[in-house]
Design an enzyme around this catalytic site. Structure first.
Site, PDB file in Angstrom:
ATOM      1  N   CYS A 149     -79.609   4.057 -32.627  1.00 38.32           N
ATOM      2  CA  CYS A 149     -78.621   5.128 -32.433  1.00 38.32           C
ATOM      3  C   CYS A 149     -78.835   6.301 -33.380  1.00 38.32           C
ATOM      4  CB  CYS A 149     -77.199   4.574 -32.558  1.00 38.32           C
ATOM      5  SG  CYS A 149     -76.717   4.001 -34.208  1.00 38.32           S
ATOM      6  N   HIS A 190     -72.349   3.363 -35.968  1.00 42.57           N
ATOM      7  CA  HIS A 190     -72.869   3.901 -34.708  1.00 42.57           C
ATOM      8  C   HIS A 190     -72.656   5.403 -34.660  1.00 42.57           C
ATOM      9  CE1 HIS A 190     -74.394   3.316 -30.655  1.00 42.57           C
ATOM     10  NE2 HIS A 190     -73.430   4.095 -30.167  1.00 42.57           N
ATOM     11  N   HIS A 222     -75.799   8.232 -26.313  1.00 38.88           N
ATOM     12  CA  HIS A 222     -75.970   7.377 -27.487  1.00 38.88           C
ATOM     13  C   HIS A 222     -76.859   6.207 -27.097  1.00 38.88           C
ATOM     14  CE1 HIS A 222     -72.910   4.103 -26.353  1.00 38.88           C
ATOM     15  NE2 HIS A 222     -72.940   4.932 -25.327  1.00 38.88           N
TER      16      HIS A 222
END
Length: 233
Positions: free
Chosen positions: A135, A187, A199
């Site tokens: 990510c 994240h 993402h």
């Protein structure tokens, strides 16, 4: 924990017979690398590369050729050291590169567009290429290709830029960060238009984002809890 792409420079902190502990110039990230996977350059050359304008390869996969016409494949975002007139230089070795290159800063809208290049790339812990990425590798590489520097990990990237008070203040190209139950940021993703986000979760994908977090369009449930949104420029 991360990848060193072709053309990236680093300092050797410690070295033993088989591997070295290094610090990357671009983001200060540290880790081990096999001694067979890099070539040493002089300190003068290192400082020259550190201060010169950056050129990056602009195709998902491309190649350079040496003076013997031997090919070396390079992934998207590889640095082209001392690039000039389709040539690049590493020590006394000259290479030819005929592909697309990126060297200019891009607008925030172009950040979102660049991110689509990585769509459906599979997740790879520490990955930074269209063949496997994580990510924060996605956000770092997309910003890098657009001429802007991000740190390596999501929790480090969350220290950069200005905080946005509401999701409605965000624009395509801004960053969103998400935490776990312990409050640790784990994240990140890039905001798109109309409350969408790109993402990497299993693969690079596009989902919805709201004040609660990321809403997976396939499973119809929230997968990540929103912590903060940041505007870097």
């Amino acid at each position: 924990i991360s990848q060193v792409l072709f053309g990236e420079t680093f300092e050797i902190i410690e070295k033993d017979k088989e591997r070295s502990w290094i610090r990357l110039t671009f983001d200060g990230y540290e880790g081990h690398i096999d001694n067979k996977q890099f070539v040493k350059i002089s300190e003068d050359n290192f400082l020259k590369l550190k201060n010169e304008k950056n050129y990056f390869s602009g195709e998902i996969i491309d190649f350079i050729t040496n003076e013997k016409n031997e090919l070396t494949t390079i992934p998207l975002g590889s640095r082209l050291p001392s690039y000039n007139n389709c040539k690049l230089q590493i020590n006394s070795n000259t290479f030819s590169y005929q592909g697309t290159f990126l060297s200019e800063k891009k607008s925030k809208k172009e950040i979102a567009q660049t991110a689509f290049t990585y769509l459906n790339t599979p997740f790879l812990w520490g990955g930074k290429t269209p063949f496997g990425i994580d990510c924060s590798g996605l956000t770092q590489m997309v910003y890098k290709l657009c001429g802007h520097a991000l740190l390596r990990d999501a929790k480090e990237q969350a220290t950069q830029g200005e905080v946005l008070s509401f999701i409605e203040e965000s624009e395509p190209g801004d960053l969103a960060f998400f935490d776990n139950d312990e409050g640790e940021i784990i994240h990140t993703g890039i905001v798109l238009e109309n409350n969408y986000i790109i993402h990497c979760n299993g693969r690079v994908r596009i989902d919805r984002i709201d004040s609660s977090g990321i809403y997976n369009v396939d499973t119809k449930r929230h997968t990540h809890k929103l912590r903060v949104m940041k505007q870097l420029f």
